[in-house]
Enzyme design. Structure first.
Site, short mmCIF file in Angstrom:
data_model
loop_
_atom_site.label_atom_id
_atom_site.label_comp_id
_atom_site.label_asym_id
_atom_site.label_seq_id
_atom_site.Cartn_x
_atom_site.Cartn_y
_atom_site.Cartn_z
N GLU A 65 25.56 61.55 21.29
CA GLU A 65 26.05 60.44 21.02
C GLU A 65 27.05 60.31 20.35
O GLU A 65 27.23 59.78 19.49
CB GLU A 65 24.65 59.49 20.65
CG GLU A 65 23.74 59.63 21.37
CD GLU A 65 22.92 58.34 20.89
OE1 GLU A 65 22.93 57.55 19.64
OE2 GLU A 65 21.79 57.05 22.35
N GLU A 123 18.17 61.75 27.32
CA GLU A 123 17.44 60.14 26.29
C GLU A 123 16.91 59.52 27.57
O GLU A 123 17.95 58.82 27.99
CB GLU A 123 17.48 60.32 25.62
CG GLU A 123 17.72 60.68 24.39
CD GLU A 123 17.96 60.81 23.20
OE1 GLU A 123 17.97 59.41 22.66
OE2 GLU A 123 19.27 61.15 22.53
#
Ligand code: P53
Length: 474
Positions: free
Chosen positions: A179, A371
């Protein structure tokens, strides 16, 4: 209505959220160890409150986490029982380089991950390795200021050189930074950055981002040199931004907020800074300092694939209504068409299809959902079983939406790893009781519990999903 035969089904974890063993095997201290639960967590992870040492007033969940450090064999065996084809996990930088700036790596740390990879291969599970999932050795933060310092590129390069060589033949899928856009929202947790009084925080963040972007390109370069079979991906927190209304102001705002995240992928996948970012940085006086060779590195070594996390879509409005959706680190207007999780996160399966299409249209590179999942409280019934139908429903709807994107829209998708296949510590809140797993772990928010693992209803459900290659979702 089928996924390709080699579709990579599995689950994803991060070292600091499951390993524990924070001071074992020669491991050095990292930023992620020092993020406590409770009211100060938010100030610590956003770099507003300096927490460089443990104190007695806080609980630090990463110290023990779910103790995967000692249990990885049992845990991987359970993943294998569900039929995992891939296991996404991360390397704790400070196990390999306890300080971060040493020349020689810590053999015990290297061996630990080698054992994990070998264990995976015993069951035909392919490891997918995140090189940094939010972690940074504390020494690099105290001595150099974390990613705000250009020297970090060199330390990261050392790490990459060591792991690519050591794990050649064991690992072929890599992600450079988890991220990467999180640096804007949680700069201490994401990049080891604490702010000093009065400094231009945006300037610091984009300078640090530049260093990570160059480091990511260097990692891709080395990975390909060491083994042409290596595939390197970028990874960003995705979730398309919707305009609250068709008011052009809302639409334009949504475009701008989307670009805050796409900026990173634009650089990593297309190899250069997009014009909109260059212009804005210039206007704000925050253009990062760059070196001659940076441009060439970014251009020559774009990523092979694009990975992302998807939990929810986002929504923006410009009418000064401050009815925000709760819980997430990304501020978002409350979307009246959606339901929300116990933690206030919107639930939007179609948003996953929308996001997959947006990202694929923009980059035309293979995608990987690394995810996705529902954080929820699990309460065992009188027989001690966890019937987590809420989790099954969430995942079923998201997998359907992903299947539509692949089968009906032709999005090129490599695989899907749900977040936290085994319960682990929450990154946002530090809680243990925000659970994502198919496997229950007996531990609470304060660190009580036996750490015993047990299978939830969703365990058997996901096993069926994988065995049928996503056809049987009942
Ligand atoms: P948790 C929000 C806040 C913090 C991390 O989040 C996040 C997000 C989601 O956009 O990113 C990822 O644990 C992260 C994982 C994390 C997961 O989301 O707050 O890559 O480390 O656990 C879920 O429920």
């Amino acid at each position: 209505m089928k996924f390709r035969n080699d579709f990579l089904w599995g689950g994803a974890t991060a070292a600091n959220q499951c390993e524990g063993g924070y001071n074992e095997g020669g491991r050095g201290l990292a930023n992620v160890d020092l993020c406590p639960t409770g009211k100060d967590r938010s100030a610590v992870i956003t770099g507003k409150l300096k927490m460089y040492n443990f104190d007695d007033d806080h609980f630090y969940p990463a110290k023990v986490a779910i103790d995967m450090y000692h249990n990885f064999k049992e845990d991987i065996k359970l993943f294998a029982e569900m039929g995992f084809k891939v296991y996404r996990m991360s390397i704790a930088w400070s196990r390999i380089f306890p300080m971060g700036d040493e020349e020689t790596p810590n053999e015990k740390g290297l061996k630990f991950y080698e054992d994990i990879f070998e264990e995976c291969h015993k069951y035909g599970i392919e490891p997918l390795v995140t090189i940094t999932h939010f972690d940074c050795p504390m020494h690099l933060i105290e001595k150099y200021g974390g990613w705000r310092n250009r020297k970090m590129i060199g330390f990261y390069e050392n790490l990459c050189n060591v792991i690519f060589k050591r794990y050649k033949g064991l690992v072929k899928y890599w992600l450079t930074f988890n991220e990467i856009n999180m640096i804007l929202h949680a700069p201490f947790m994401g990049a080891g950055i604490c702010f000093e009084e009065g400094e231009n925080e945006e300037k610091v963040k984009y300078q640090a981002a530049h260093h990570e972007l160059v480091a990511s390109a260097i990692a891709t370069k080395i990975a390909h040199e060491v083994d042409e079979k290596n595939k390197v991906g970028c990874m960003f927190a995705a979730g398309s931004v919707y305009p609250y209304s068709c008011n052009p102001n809302d639409v334009w705002e949504a475009t701008k907020v989307d670009r805050e995240s796409y900026f990173f992928v634009d650089v990593q996948a297309r190899g250069k800074y997009p014009n909109y970012a260059l212009k804005e940085m210039e206007r704000k006086g925050i253009t990062p300092t760059m070196e001659e060779r940076d441009k060439e590195l970014l251009e020559k070594y774009p990523v092979d694939f694009i990975a992302f996390s998807y939990y929810n879509s986002r929504c923006v409005r410009t009418d000064n209504n401050d009815d925000l959706a709760e819980g997430n680190l990304f501020a978002s207007a409350k979307n009246p068409y959606l339901e929300f999780s116990e933690w206030g996160w919107p639930i939007d399966p179609l948003g996953l299809r929308i996001t997959l299409n947006h990202v694929y249209d923009r980059y035309q590179k293979p995608l990987f959902i690394v995810e996705n999942g529902l954080g929820a409280k699990d309460i065992p019934d009188e027989n001690g079983n966890i019937n987590d139908d809420y989790r099954i429903n969430y995942l079923r709807e998201h997998i359907k939406a992903m299947r539509d994107a692949v089968v009906l829209d032709g999005v090129d998708l490599m695989g899907y790893t749900s977040w936290g296949p085994i319960d682990l510590v929450s990154a946002g809140s530090g809680e243990m009781e925000k659970r994502y797993g198919f496997i229950y772990v007996d531990r609470d928010n304060k660190g009580n519990g036996t750490l015993k693992r047990s299978k939830k209803k969703s365990f058997y459900w996901y096993k069926k999903v994988i065995a049928s290659n996503g056809e049987d979702l009942n």
